[in-house]
Design a protein around this motif. Structure first.
Motif: not given
Ligand code: NAP
Ligand code: HXC
Length: 307
Positions: A53, A55-56, A74-75, A77, A80, A101, A103, A131, A152, A179-180, A226, A231-232
């Motif tokens: 829902g 970011g990535i 699935a997340s 919210s 969202r 859901m 996770v 994450a 998570i 996705i790590t 990066p 959000e990350g």
């Molecule tokens: P993000 O938009 O915050 O994505 C995280 C998502 O996970 C949100 O949609 C959140 O939605 C969901 N989530 C969190 N806790 C959860 C739970 N307990 N059960 C189900 N869903 C859950 O952040 P993002 O930066 O795009 O990151 C996406 C992925 O890329 C992550 O795996 C992150 O570690 C990885 N990553 C990101 C970066 C970066 O630069 N952004 C770099 C390296 C890796 P809800 O709040 O609705 O649950």
């Protein structure tokens, strides 16, 4: 040098998209098929994307849908994922099922997978993107904060993979992309929780690739660097991240964008990667090779100590 594809900062679909992979293999005649590389082959596949829902994960859903997939996002919210699903379906003409859901809760995961199977009759691809993260030194990180991020990222990835295996992949094959991150490679300061969680997921990728390969299930990790408009990045890099000296000192001298990550995930999930399993694809413009570790930030960091 290749230019990055255009992207937008918000959780919105791209105003225009130029396909780099073939958008729809099935539009080719059988004669054309013989001479053209079957580059995408995702039409009418179903991808289940946790964290889809925002970011990535949102951009992965969009790019998959632009290549003919239906998606389940699935997340926690429902608002969202429902808002995101409307945008995704409107922009791509494909179906997107939003599901609430956590996770961390196996019964909720089982119910969500059942609902997705009821809706689509199959699931071909799982993207584990959910994450949680924040900056905090190990010395003041509470026991529960460390556990929460592992629950998570790591336990959540296992839960969803395990449920999908049992309910569909074991008998039909499938593809999993986890996705790590690259934080764990050098032990990034203020990131012991996320780094430990992602390192465990990379290990899980290899274990599952070994155990589930015979069932025709490929399992890979994709480690973004990066990435702008996420959000990350907001949590870890701050609003000025794209201008920081750190970013300019990385080999490609810029942040990545969400579409670039989605394209790499698309590759891993597609038949182009049919012999690729148990690997970690780093997509970071070479950043981990040159990024400084934040020792100065560590020294000055104030965080609530909650033990
Ligand atoms: P993000 O938009 O915050 O994505 C995280 C998502 O996970 C949100 O949609 C959140 O939605 C969901 N989530 C969190 N806790 C959860 C739970 N307990 N059960 C189900 N869903 C859950 O952040 P993002 O930066 O795009 O990151 C996406 C992925 O890329 C992550 O795996 C992150 O570690 C990885 N990553 C990101 C970066 C970066 O630069 N952004 C770099 C390296 C890796 P809800 O709040 O609705 O649950
Ligand atoms: C220290 C913190 C904290 C912080 C929470 N905690 N935020 N500790 N610094 N900033 C502690 C709490 O005090 C609590 O411990 C424990 O963590 C659990 O907090 P809750 O709020 O109860 O957890 P929960 O509601 O499950 O929320 C999980 C969350 C939250 C991770 C804390 O931020 C979240 O939902 N995040 C999802 C979105 C997200 O993080 N997106 C970015 C992913 S980016 P106590 O001891 O008080 O009980 C990513 C990037 C990787 O992963 C690499 C980038 C380069």
């Amino acid at each position: 040098m290749a230019q990055p594809p255009p992207d937008v900062e918000e959780d919105d679909c791209l105003p225009a998209y130029r396909h780099l992979f073939c958008p729809d293999l099935l539009r080719l005649s059988s004669e054309q098929y013989l001479f053209q590389l079957p580059v995408s082959c995702l039409r009418d596949k179903v991808a289940f994307i946790t964290g889809g829902g925002s970011g990535i994960g949102f951009r992965i859903a969009e790019i998959f849908m632009r290549h003919g997939c239906h998606t389940v996002i699935a997340s926690r919210s429902l608002l969202r994922v429902s808002t995101a699903a409307e945008k995704l379906a409107a922009a791509t003409g494909r179906r997107c099922l939003p599901l609430c859901m956590d996770v961390r809760a196996p019964p909720a995961v089982m119910a969500a997978v059942d609902q997705a199977l009821q809706e689509f009759g199959k699931i071909d691809i799982l993207i584990n993107g959910a994450a949680g993260n924040f900056l905090c030194p190990a010395s003041t990180l509470s026991f529960n904060a460390f556990k929460t991020v592992l629950d998570i990222d790591t336990v959540g990835t296992f839960n969803v993979s395990r449920v999908l295996y049992e309910k569909f992949f074991r008998d039909h094959g499938g593809v999993i992309v986890n996705i790590t991150a690259t934080l764990q490679i050098r032990g990034q300061a203020l990131q012991v929780h996320a780094g430990s969680a992602k390192a465990a997921v990379d290990a899980m990728t290899r274990h599952l690739a070994v155990e589930w390969g015979p069932q025709n299930i490929r399992v890979n990790s994709l480690a973004p660097g990066p990435i702008s408009g996420t959000e990350g990045m907001r949590r870890l890099g701050g609003p000025q991240a794209s201008l920081s000296k750190k970013v300019l000192e990385s080999p490609l001298q810029r942040l990545g964008n969400k579409t670039e990550i989605a394209h790499s995930v698309l590759y891993l999930a597609s038949p182009l990667a049919s012999y690729v399993t148990g690997t970690v694809l780093v997509v970071d413009g070479g950043a981990w090779l040159t990024f400084p570790n934040d020792m100065s930030k560590l020294a000055g960091f104030e965080s609530p100590a909650k033990l």
